[in-house]
Design a protein around this motif. Structure first.
Motif, PDB file in Angstrom:
ATOM      1  N   TYR A  67      45.707  31.140  40.763  1.00  0.00           N
ATOM      2  CA  TYR A  67      45.670  31.783  39.485  1.00  0.00           C
ATOM      3  C   TYR A  67      44.848  33.197  39.878  1.00  0.00           C
ATOM      4  O   TYR A  67      45.326  34.147  39.212  1.00  0.00           O
ATOM      5  N   HIS A 101      46.763  35.440  42.080  1.00  0.00           N
ATOM      6  CA  HIS A 101      47.670  36.342  41.362  1.00  0.00           C
ATOM      7  C   HIS A 101      47.149  37.466  40.247  1.00  0.00           C
ATOM      8  O   HIS A 101      47.648  38.369  40.367  1.00  0.00           O
ATOM      9  N   GLU A 102      46.220  37.145  39.884  1.00  0.00           N
ATOM     10  CA  GLU A 102      45.300  38.095  38.794  1.00  0.00           C
ATOM     11  C   GLU A 102      44.712  39.285  39.556  1.00  0.00           C
ATOM     12  O   GLU A 102      44.342  40.329  38.984  1.00  0.00           O
ATOM     13  N   LYS A 144      43.120  44.444  33.164  1.00  0.00           N
ATOM     14  CA  LYS A 144      43.561  43.620  31.967  1.00  0.00           C
ATOM     15  C   LYS A 144      42.427  43.372  31.119  1.00  0.00           C
ATOM     16  O   LYS A 144      42.531  43.077  29.927  1.00  0.00           O
ATOM     17  N   GLN A 165      49.806  45.256  32.328  1.00  0.00           N
ATOM     18  CA  GLN A 165      48.439  44.387  32.750  1.00  0.00           C
ATOM     19  C   GLN A 165      47.818  43.890  31.560  1.00  0.00           C
ATOM     20  O   GLN A 165      47.251  42.784  31.528  1.00  0.00           O
ATOM     21  N   MET A 175      37.940  36.594  33.036  1.00  0.00           N
ATOM     22  CA  MET A 175      39.100  36.066  32.966  1.00  0.00           C
ATOM     23  C   MET A 175      39.537  34.988  32.177  1.00  0.00           C
ATOM     24  O   MET A 175      40.850  34.784  31.720  1.00  0.00           O
ATOM     25  N   ARG A 205      42.411  34.915  29.099  1.00  0.00           N
ATOM     26  CA  ARG A 205      43.253  33.734  29.103  1.00  0.00           C
ATOM     27  C   ARG A 205      43.421  32.862  28.017  1.00  0.00           C
ATOM     28  O   ARG A 205      44.560  32.264  27.580  1.00  0.00           O
TER      29      ARG A 205
END
Length: 640
Positions: free
Chosen positions: A315, A318-319, A325, A578, A268, A272
């Motif tokens: 965060y 939400h993800e 992704k 995504q 993640m 980001r």
């Protein structure tokens, strides 16, 4: 309201494009597109075993039309393969023997909402996000939902049923009051939850009949949701804390519990582009009151948990809906899924660590508690589907991990095609026998999804299919370990393949196309798809075309070309993507390549644009599109 606007827009647009009861897709491009799912199984492997190209794709817009399709199929002994959003990864919607793919996504109406009894009746093709938006406007929400927010309600009942909020509300099937099912004779029957036949339609991947309507329990929208997240230095520490949580007084107040391992947090951060999360094992828990939130945090702290910041917790929460992704990093994604007793997770995690070291692989592990005793565990890893030998070995790795999960006490979550050799690790032989007897009774000609786990059929007189026989599969799987030693020779880099919104060359677009997660989120929000009803108008369809341009460039029909060019560059697809791909920057390059071969369908483009301009509801559709919704929601998270 957005979902209502979409329904109204379909009627409004019919002033220029009359609504048919059945749309038919016969081009090779469309048939290939509609016969894929989210799994990264190499195409040449599929072709060795199965006839994956359907004879035709049909899209009924009414239940009566679907009934007629089924009657005709039975009269002509044609196979019917039901398809929702194609977000299932085990091959459930992939044809094994050709046949008719029935796209149910246009059966997406909300029939009735009984607020007094908190039950909503919907058609099976409605997407979860559409349903929840409708409910939220009225102060309600769904009780459970899958990780794929853009999957269909009926599809989740047929393939899974475990996802978010199962800890509080149980399996999705427990929320289903009744289903309306069309059988092989084209007859429709309502089957209640208490009917003993009901279980035959849960998780059997559309092999018993086609569910066209469901009555679903809903609940009042909570005033607020609180997210607790704590980091742990080791998985054993995390699992000890989890045990204390589920045995505490606050356990009954918890709505959802998730586990993300340290590598999942690492991935993640890579996506980001900066380190915003601590790269340790995380336990994420949701509650709906300030007092319960504080109690959970206290227990986490008392059990060596390091509480995260509010921003980090929000965060990660939400993800959770953007499972694919990570494809931004290596473009391919494969996973194994099991239902595990929580008591057996420690030994399983230890075994996974040994596999990581032995084969120099990195896995991301995420788990969702489906009760106080069990968890859905997903072990995923990144691949490169464009490297042939490496992709074959990665396919073997899925089998290896699936067998490993079973060895340590896990129960298979899905079967489809690829897990057929392990079907008795989802169903006992007695359970399977009862399902098979019901199948023979309700569908004696095997019209529905023929060639899947009840009676798998493959090419070449069935010889390749022998590998999927449970006994042979068990014997042959012992050779997978030695083959896995080759992995080190074919590993790629973990460096993020960042795609920026800038001028993109032709060389870039294939690389970007492979980053598509095939999740289908772009389909429902595409004005072009609203007009053409053809997925080649959508980002998923166009990226599929780019990936397969070499084999399809001289085989596209005029309808295919018109569908691709039916685009307003509205950026709705980018808003829900995504992988956060620069989609609108790609389309001119694709259109230029197609125009050189087929010309530009100017008249059809003008008709499309004119229809959009004069649709009174279209402007409302754009104003309430996910382009606005997602940006506002994301900014809210950023400001916390």
């Amino acid at each position: 309201m957005w979902v209502d606007d979409m329904q109204t827009a379909k009627v409004d647009l019919q002033k220029d494009t009359p609504l048919k009861s059945i749309y038919t897709r016969q081009s090779i491009a469309a048939r290939r597109l509609y016969s894929q799912d989210v799994a990264e199984i190499p195409e040449y492997i599929k072709k060795i075993f199965f006839k994956t190209l359907p004879d035709v794709v049909v899209q009924p817009t009414t239940v009566d039309a679907l009934i007629q399709i089924i009657k005709d199929a039975r009269n002509k002994n044609k196979i019917v393969i039901p398809r929702g959003s194609a977000s299932y990864g085990f091959g459930g919607i992939i044809p094994a023997m050709g046949g008719i793919i029935v796209d149910l996504s246009h059966l997406n109406k909300i029939i009735e909402f009984d607020e007094f009894n908190e039950v909503i009746i919907v058609e099976s093709g409605i997407k979860w996000y559409q349903l929840d938006i409708y409910l939220n406007e009225r102060g309600y929400t769904v009780r459970t939902h899958p990780s794929s927010w853009f999957s269909t309600v009926g599809g989740w009942l047929a393939t899974g049923g475990y996802g978010f909020y199962n800890y509080k509300f149980g399996h999705f099937s427990e929320d289903v009051v009744f289903i309306d099912v069309i059988d092989a004779d084209g007859k429709i029957e309502r089957i209640s939850h208490d009917d003993k036949r009901f279980r035959n339609y849960v998780g059997t991947e559309g092999q018993m009949g086609i569910v066209v309507r469901l009555g679903i329990k809903v609940r009042k929208l909570p005033k607020r949701e609180y997210i607790s997240m704590a980091y742990f230095d080791s998985i054993p520490e995390l699992l000890d804390a989890l045990e204390n949580i589920v045995n505490s007084n606050v356990a009954s107040k918890i709505t959802n519990i998730m586990i993300y391992d340290a590598h999942k947090m690492h991935i993640m951060n890579i996506i980001r582009g900066k380190k915003i999360l601590t790269e340790k094992n995380a336990l994420i828990i949701t509650t709906e009151s300030d007092n319960d939130f504080k109690n959970v945090n206290q227990i986490l702290s008392e059990n060596n948990g390091q509480l995260s910041s509010e921003y980090e917790a929000l965060y990660v929460w939400h993800e959770r809906l953007f499972t694919f992704k990570p494809k931004r990093i290596k473009t391919g994604y494969l996973a194994s899924e099991h239902i595990f007793p929580i008591s057996k997770l420690k030994n399983y995690f230890v075994a996974l660590e040994k596999v990581k070291r032995r084969y120099n692989r990195e896995f991301s592990v995420q788990a969702y508690l489906v009760s106080s005793k069990e968890a859905l565990v997903i072990v995923s890893y990144l691949t490169n589907p464009r490297r042939r030998i490496a992709s074959i070995i990665d396919f073997l790795l899925v089998v290896y991990l699936t067998k490993l999960g079973i060895k340590y006490g896990g129960k298979l979550y899905g079967i489809g095609i690829w897990n057929n050799g392990l079907k008795f690790h989802k169903y006992s032989k007695e359970e399977f026998k009862k399902l098979w007897e019901y199948k023979q009774k309700i569908d004696p000609d095997y019209i529905f999804n023929r060639g899947k786990f009840f009676k798998l059929k493959t090419r070449l007189l069935g010889l390749p299919g022998l590998i999927f026989k449970p006994r042979i599969f068990t014997i042959s799987s012992v050779f997978i370990g030695p083959l896995m030693s080759l992995l080190k020779l074919f590993e790629g880099s973990d460096k993020t393949d960042v795609i920026e919104h800038k001028k993109i060359s032709i060389k870039d677009i294939e690389r970007i196309a492979y980053m598509c997660s095939n999740c289908g989120s772009c389909v429902s929000v595409c004005p072009g798809y609203l007009y053409t009803k053809n997925e080649l108008s959508t980002a998923r369809g166009k990226l599929f075309l780019i990936r397969n341009f070499g084999s399809l460039k001289n085989k596209l029909t005029h309808e295919d070309i018109v569908s691709v060019f039916s685009c307003l560059y509205c950026k709705n697809c980018e808003a829900v993507c995504q992988s956060e791909l620069p989609l609108v920057d790609i389309w001119p390059i694709l259109e230029e390549r197609l125009e050189k071969i087929y010309g530009r369908p100017k008249d059809e483009i003008e008709e499309f644009v004119r229809t959009m301009e004069y649709s009174e509801t279209y402007s409302g559709f754009l104003e309430q599109s996910p382009n606005t919704f997602k940006v506002e929601k994301f900014n809210l998270v950023e400001k916390v």
